[in-house]
Design a protein around this motif. Structure first.
Motif, PDB file in Angstrom:
ATOM      1  N   ILE A  91      -9.133  -9.739  57.197  1.00  0.00           N
ATOM      2  CA  ILE A  91      -9.315  -9.784  55.742  1.00  0.00           C
ATOM      3  C   ILE A  91     -10.482 -10.723  55.491  1.00  0.00           C
ATOM      4  O   ILE A  91     -10.391 -11.916  55.753  1.00  0.00           O
ATOM      5  N   HIS A 106       2.235  -7.955  44.735  1.00  0.00           N
ATOM      6  CA  HIS A 106       2.679  -6.776  45.500  1.00  0.00           C
ATOM      7  C   HIS A 106       3.509  -7.223  46.691  1.00  0.00           C
ATOM      8  O   HIS A 106       3.549  -8.399  47.031  1.00  0.00           O
ATOM      9  N   ASP A 108       3.996  -5.881  50.868  1.00  0.00           N
ATOM     10  CA  ASP A 108       3.102  -5.098  51.715  1.00  0.00           C
ATOM     11  C   ASP A 108       3.645  -3.722  52.116  1.00  0.00           C
ATOM     12  O   ASP A 108       4.790  -3.586  52.550  1.00  0.00           O
ATOM     13  N   THR A 133      -2.536 -18.619  48.288  1.00  0.00           N
ATOM     14  CA  THR A 133      -1.692 -17.430  48.098  1.00  0.00           C
ATOM     15  C   THR A 133      -0.405 -17.849  47.397  1.00  0.00           C
ATOM     16  O   THR A 133       0.213 -18.845  47.782  1.00  0.00           O
ATOM     17  N   HIS A 266       3.654 -11.288  46.840  1.00  0.00           N
ATOM     18  CA  HIS A 266       2.605 -12.294  46.980  1.00  0.00           C
ATOM     19  C   HIS A 266       1.353 -11.867  46.229  1.00  0.00           C
ATOM     20  O   HIS A 266       1.214 -10.696  45.832  1.00  0.00           O
ATOM     21  N   ARG A 277     -13.962 -16.397  53.124  1.00  0.00           N
ATOM     22  CA  ARG A 277     -12.565 -16.576  53.570  1.00  0.00           C
ATOM     23  C   ARG A 277     -12.268 -15.469  54.572  1.00  0.00           C
ATOM     24  O   ARG A 277     -12.520 -14.292  54.287  1.00  0.00           O
ATOM     25  N   ARG A 281      -4.557 -10.577  59.997  1.00  0.00           N
ATOM     26  CA  ARG A 281      -3.269 -10.153  59.454  1.00  0.00           C
ATOM     27  C   ARG A 281      -2.588  -9.142  60.372  1.00  0.00           C
ATOM     28  O   ARG A 281      -3.189  -8.143  60.781  1.00  0.00           O
TER      29      ARG A 281
HETATM   30  C1  OGA Z   1      -1.997  -9.420  52.800  1.00  0.00           C
HETATM   31  C2  OGA Z   1      -2.449 -10.056  51.570  1.00  0.00           C
HETATM   32  C3  OGA Z   1      -3.018 -12.287  50.998  1.00  0.00           C
HETATM   33  C4  OGA Z   1      -4.076 -13.289  51.273  1.00  0.00           C
HETATM   34  O1  OGA Z   1      -2.454  -9.830  53.876  1.00  0.00           O
HETATM   35  O2  OGA Z   1      -1.144  -8.525  52.730  1.00  0.00           O
HETATM   36  O3  OGA Z   1      -2.071  -9.641  50.515  1.00  0.00           O
HETATM   37  O4  OGA Z   1      -3.883 -14.418  50.797  1.00  0.00           O
HETATM   38  N1  OGA Z   1      -3.200 -11.136  51.752  1.00  0.00           N
HETATM   39  O5  OGA Z   1      -5.049 -12.984  51.936  1.00  0.00           O
END
Ligand code: OGA
Ligand code: MN
Length: 290
Positions: A91, A106, A108, A133, A266, A277, A281
């Motif tokens: 991410i 949401h 996951d 988060t 989250h 960032r 994941r």
């Molecule tokens: C995830 C998401 C949150 C983040 O990985 O499912 O929603 O803080 N990430 O990156």
């Protein structure tokens, strides 16, 4: 509530908010975790819903080895994994990206027939400030409804989608991400099912407690139009994220957070426009909600 668990023998557990979330110390996740310590981590996850391990220096293979202790890896049907580790989704948000991944409430892969049980997110590079988060406790969201509303909620089923969301103004995931998240590559899900119907009130398979199972993938209630669904659906969504049900994780490089998708939502906060960032994941497979 569940019966209190015996105190951890190896782990130190420090709650970070009243409703959910804890920081766990006393374990090095780069090494093989014994069955006993794994059981303590499981108890900590079930009790706290979101657990944060600081200062974990781990490779992608070590993160994967830890994740596999919990079950099979859930591959994201829409997101391309890392070239050398397809089970891990990088991410990435760069200063030129306007949007972030996960920037709305949401849980996951709720659009999957068997959504992810948990997500293990590892911070590789974090902004100097921002990029926290938020999490919310969906047991409390259910338990704080009135008895009559619990009855109504218990009869409803949600239609959840993984693409072409109502909120996306007709844009597909591919179009949105290409415009707004330069390094997040969207793929075609092929034959993988990405629309699913779930009970609005689900029972957590491990704790036996009821959960208000709602999130951004829900488009409307099964058998109802959007217009008919919206007043109640908007109420459930707003109720489920009340501040007193939430906690907030402030990331540091090498923090690893494990959350239980079956009883939380989250929200990744997009408040660091000029910085990068990067997170790694992994999602673990879950059961069909009941
Ligand atoms: C995830 C998401 C949150 C983040 O990985 O499912 O929603 O803080 N990430 O990156
Ligand atoms: Mn997410």
């Amino acid at each position: 509530m569940n019966a209190p668990r015996p105190p951890s023998r190896t782990l130190q557990i420090r709650k970070i908010a009243g409703s959910l979330g804890a920081e766990i110390s006393g374990v090095d996740l780069s090494r093989d975790v014994s069955d006993d310590v794994l059981a303590e981590i499981r108890a900590a996850l079930l009790d706290n819903l979101v657990i944060c391990f600081r200062d974990q220096v781990i490779t992608p293979d070590q993160q994967l080895a830890f994740a596999r202790r919990w079950g099979e890896i859930h591959l994201h049907p829409f997101m391309e994994g890392m070239p050398d580790h397809p089970e891990i989704l990088a991410i990435v948000k760069r200063p030129t990206d306007k949007k972030n991944f996960g920037g709305s409430w949401h849980t996951d892969q709720m659009f999957s027939p068997a959504p992810a049980m948990g997500t293990i997110l590892y911070a590789k590079e974090v902004p100097s400030a921002g990029g926290d988060t938020l999490f919310t406790n969906q047991y409390l969201a259910y338990e704080t409804l009135s008895d009559e509303m619990k009855k109504i909620a218990g009869q409803l089923r949600t239609v959840c989608v993984g693409d072409n969301f109502r909120a996306a103004n007709g844009l597909s995931r591919k179009e949105r991400y290409a415009r707004q998240m330069s390094e997040m590559k969207v793929k075609d899900p092929g034959n993988v099912q990405t629309t699913s119907i779930h009970p609005l009130v689900r029972t957590h398979p491990e704790t036996g407690r009821k959960v208000l199972y709602v999130g951004g993938h829900v488009q409307h209630f099964d058998g109802m139009t959007e217009e008919e669904s919206d007043p109640l659906l908007n109420f459930f969504k707003a109720h489920s994220i009340k501040p007193e049900f939430t906690c907030r994780i402030r990331w540091e490089t090498n923090s690893l957070v494990f959350w239980d998708n079956r009883c939380t939502q989250h929200f990744a906060i997009n408040d660091y426009p000029a910085e990068t960032r990067i997170m790694h994941r992994i999602t673990v497979c879950g059961d069909v909600p009941f």
